[in-house]
Design an enzyme around this catalytic site. Structure first.
Site, mmCIF file in Angstrom:
data_model
loop_
_atom_site.group_PDB
_atom_site.id
_atom_site.type_symbol
_atom_site.label_atom_id
_atom_site.label_comp_id
_atom_site.label_asym_id
_atom_site.label_seq_id
_atom_site.Cartn_x
_atom_site.Cartn_y
_atom_site.Cartn_z
ATOM 1 N N LYS A 6 -43.069 -0.147 -54.970
ATOM 2 C CA LYS A 6 -43.051 -1.615 -54.941
ATOM 3 C C LYS A 6 -44.356 -2.199 -54.394
ATOM 4 O O LYS A 6 -44.684 -3.347 -54.662
ATOM 5 C CB LYS A 6 -41.841 -2.109 -54.173
ATOM 6 C CG LYS A 6 -40.556 -1.821 -54.975
ATOM 7 C CD LYS A 6 -39.311 -2.327 -54.343
ATOM 8 C CE LYS A 6 -38.118 -2.145 -55.278
ATOM 9 N NZ LYS A 6 -37.795 -0.709 -55.507
HETATM 10 C C1 LIG Z 1 -37.125 -0.174 -56.715
HETATM 11 C C2 LIG Z 1 -37.187 1.287 -56.904
HETATM 12 C C3 LIG Z 1 -36.829 1.905 -58.127
HETATM 13 C C4 LIG Z 1 -36.274 1.122 -59.307
HETATM 14 O O1 LIG Z 1 -37.257 0.357 -59.958
HETATM 15 P P1 LIG Z 1 -36.845 -0.803 -60.989
HETATM 16 O O2 LIG Z 1 -38.101 -1.506 -61.315
HETATM 17 O O3 LIG Z 1 -35.878 -1.678 -60.223
HETATM 18 O O4 LIG Z 1 -36.191 -0.160 -62.151
HETATM 19 C C5 LIG Z 1 -36.968 3.277 -58.244
HETATM 20 N N1 LIG Z 1 -37.416 4.030 -57.206
HETATM 21 C C6 LIG Z 1 -37.765 3.481 -56.022
HETATM 22 C C7 LIG Z 1 -38.241 4.363 -54.910
HETATM 23 C C8 LIG Z 1 -37.683 2.099 -55.823
HETATM 24 O O5 LIG Z 1 -38.022 1.568 -54.623
#
Ligand SMILES: *Cc1c(COP(=O)(O)O)cnc(C)c1O
Length: 497
Positions: free
Chosen positions: A113
């Site tokens: 993120k």
């Molecule tokens: C948020 C997250 C995801 C999922 O990503 P999306 O964009 O919501 O599909 C997968 N792995 C981790 C570690 C995350 O923090």
């Protein structure tokens, strides 16, 4: 370029407006009216460039009401030297012939993120300077863990912004809690809520729509905004890394320019894989997008059958950031695949909120099947994959990445598709030390998560990211806990109004 709403095509806003508003007033999501195309020559020109220079070129295609100087300011601030633990920002790791792991967790909070949340504050403040003059932006976040910390780190000390994060007092891991409560910065606040994640989320939503608060905000030159993953400003930075990964694949000789790759993504809210879809639509040679889920396999079923049905058991898994039954960003894909038919999208979304399900058929389903493959695995298979990858290749991956690797292995076995693959890795393994350690050790000595970090290091020899290693023993800066009813007071206190 303009943006419209997935639920009302008469909407027409600039990129800046889409980013400052976050969501369209009709409840739809902002999407570009046209997806910009790139040529092989464009990709060829990007290959010798740094991540920052590649990002400037790609973002320029989408943020057409930003000047080149503004884009440069945003990108250089977000990805400047020292913020990410790799000069390449999101490096590719060659696991085996034809299998490349795209490490998206080299940022300050060790989760993917950061790739978007380091850039969003710059995009948001630059955009709001155009649309809302002399206003300070207040970001409110309800979090179940990863998003809160990444948003705090992104907005920390960004001029003209304040950020306040609410988390459920017993609903996050000890590591996630300490990551948030020790947050530095002069414009940040963190508060625990007596309640669960839904309580925190509905409390934040109530504040967003409270008339009195809005009035008080206006009088004080403040405006709310959201760092939520449906904001276009969180999606567009993610398109960049897929294009950049393709450049790196060509540069390293993994594919020749113009030859296809497959992209495998561990999916929750459908944001990350949607960014890969945009990259493909723009012209990056992508054969298949492989959507990987955990036991919450609502997307696997949808992509295979056309029926989205959230009326099912919810599982808490070892890959908690993918424990989601409503994948909000799917709405954008549907809009693009159904010929931008806003009435149809609106109808599907109404069925989803009323009955918890809807079905797409015919042409739309055919397109989905030609673009996507899908699979899922449970916690046992996730841990087994961590063990196999560690023993077989000496590579330590986290639980979310393991879901992707497991689903990819099955995909390859079933289809015989040996197209070189980019597998998105979304978190550093130390972020989920307890699960990762239990996957590679028969007996665990440690009793708490912080000791498990050390034990995992002794066992694996993988370096511990300093920002996680130094957490142990830090004393929290934010210790307040409030009731749901008092969230409004906490917001006012923090803002001094
Ligand atoms: C948020 C997250 C995801 C999922 O990503 P999306 O964009 O919501 O599909 C997968 N792995 C981790 C570690 C995350 O923090």
């Amino acid at each position: 370029m303009y943006y419209t709403s997935t639920r009302d095509k008469s909407v027409r806003v600039t990129a800046s407006e889409a980013i400052t508003k976050g969501i369209s007033p009709d409840g739809g999501l902002f999407v570009p009216t046209e997806i910009p195309k790139i040529s092989m020559d464009f990709i060829k020109e990007l290959i010798p460039l740094s991540y920052i220079e590649r990002a400037k070129r790609v973002l320029g295609l989408y943020l057409t009401d930003f000047t080149a100087d503004e884009i440069a300011y945003c990108v250089e601030g977000a990805y400047k030297q020292g913020k990410f633990s790799s000069d390449k920002v999101s490096p590719l790791y060659k696991l085996a012939d034809g299998e490349y792991i795209l490490e998206l967790w080299r940022g300050p909070t060790c989760a993917f993120k950061d790739m978007a949340l380091q850039l969003l504050p710059y995009l948001l403040t630059t955009a709001s300077n155009k649309t809302l003059k002399d206003t300070e932006i207040v970001i409110l976040v309800a979090t179940s863990g990863d998003t809160g910390k990444a948003a705090l780190e992104g907005f920390k000390d960004v001029p003209n912004t304040k950020i306040l994060v609410f988390y459920p007092v017993d609903g996050v891991s000890p590591m996630q809690k300490l990551q948030m409560t020790t947050q530095e910065g002069g414009n940040v606040g963190v508060c625990a809520i007596e309640g669960n994640f839904d309580d925190a989320q509905s409390g934040v939503k109530a504040i967003f729509t409270d008339r009195d608060i809005e009035k008080k905000f206006r009088e004080n030159g403040l405006a709310f905004s959201s760092a939520n993953s449906i904001n276009w400003g969180r999606l567009v930075p993610q398109i960049v890394y897929y294009i950049s990964a393709y450049c790196d694949m060509v540069e390293s000789g993994a594919v020749s320019l113009g030859s296809p790759v497959n992209i495998v993504v561990p999916t929750g809210n459908f944001g990350n894989i949607l960014a890969a879809f945009y990259a493909k639509e723009m012209g990056v040679p992508v054969k298949t997008l492989v959507c990987a889920s955990n036991a919450n396999n609502v997307l696997t079923d949808f992509l295979k059958t056309g029926t989205y049905n959230k009326n099912r058991e919810f599982y808490c898994t070892v890959s908690p950031s993918m424990d989601i039954l409503i994948s909000s960003n799917l709405e954008r894909l549907l809009f693009h695949l159904c010929g931008e038919d806003d009435a149809t999208v609106k109808n599907w979304m109404r069925q989803l909120s009323e009955d918890g399900k809807y079905t797409v058929t015919g042409d739309v389903l055919e397109k989905i099947k030609s673009l996507f493959a899908a699979g899922f695995c449970d916690d046992n298979a996730t841990k087994q994959t961590i063990f196999e990858i560690f023993n077989g290749y000496g590579y330590l991956c986290d639980t979310h990445t393991a879901v992707a690797l497991n689903v990819y292995k099955n995909y390859k076995a079933c289809t015989g598709d040996n197209t070189p693959a980019v597998i998105a890795s979304t978190a550093n393994p130390y972020k989920f030390s307890a699960s990762v350690l239990s996957a590679i050790s028969e007996k665990i000595k440690s009793e708490n998560e912080f000791d498990m970090v050390e034990e995992l290091f002794e066992k694996s020899g993988e370096p511990v990211p300093p920002q996680l290693a130094t957490l142990k023993g830090k004393s929290p800066r934010f210790t307040n806990v409030c009731s749901k009813e008092n969230m409004k007071r906490v917001v006012f206190d923090m803002l001094g109004i």
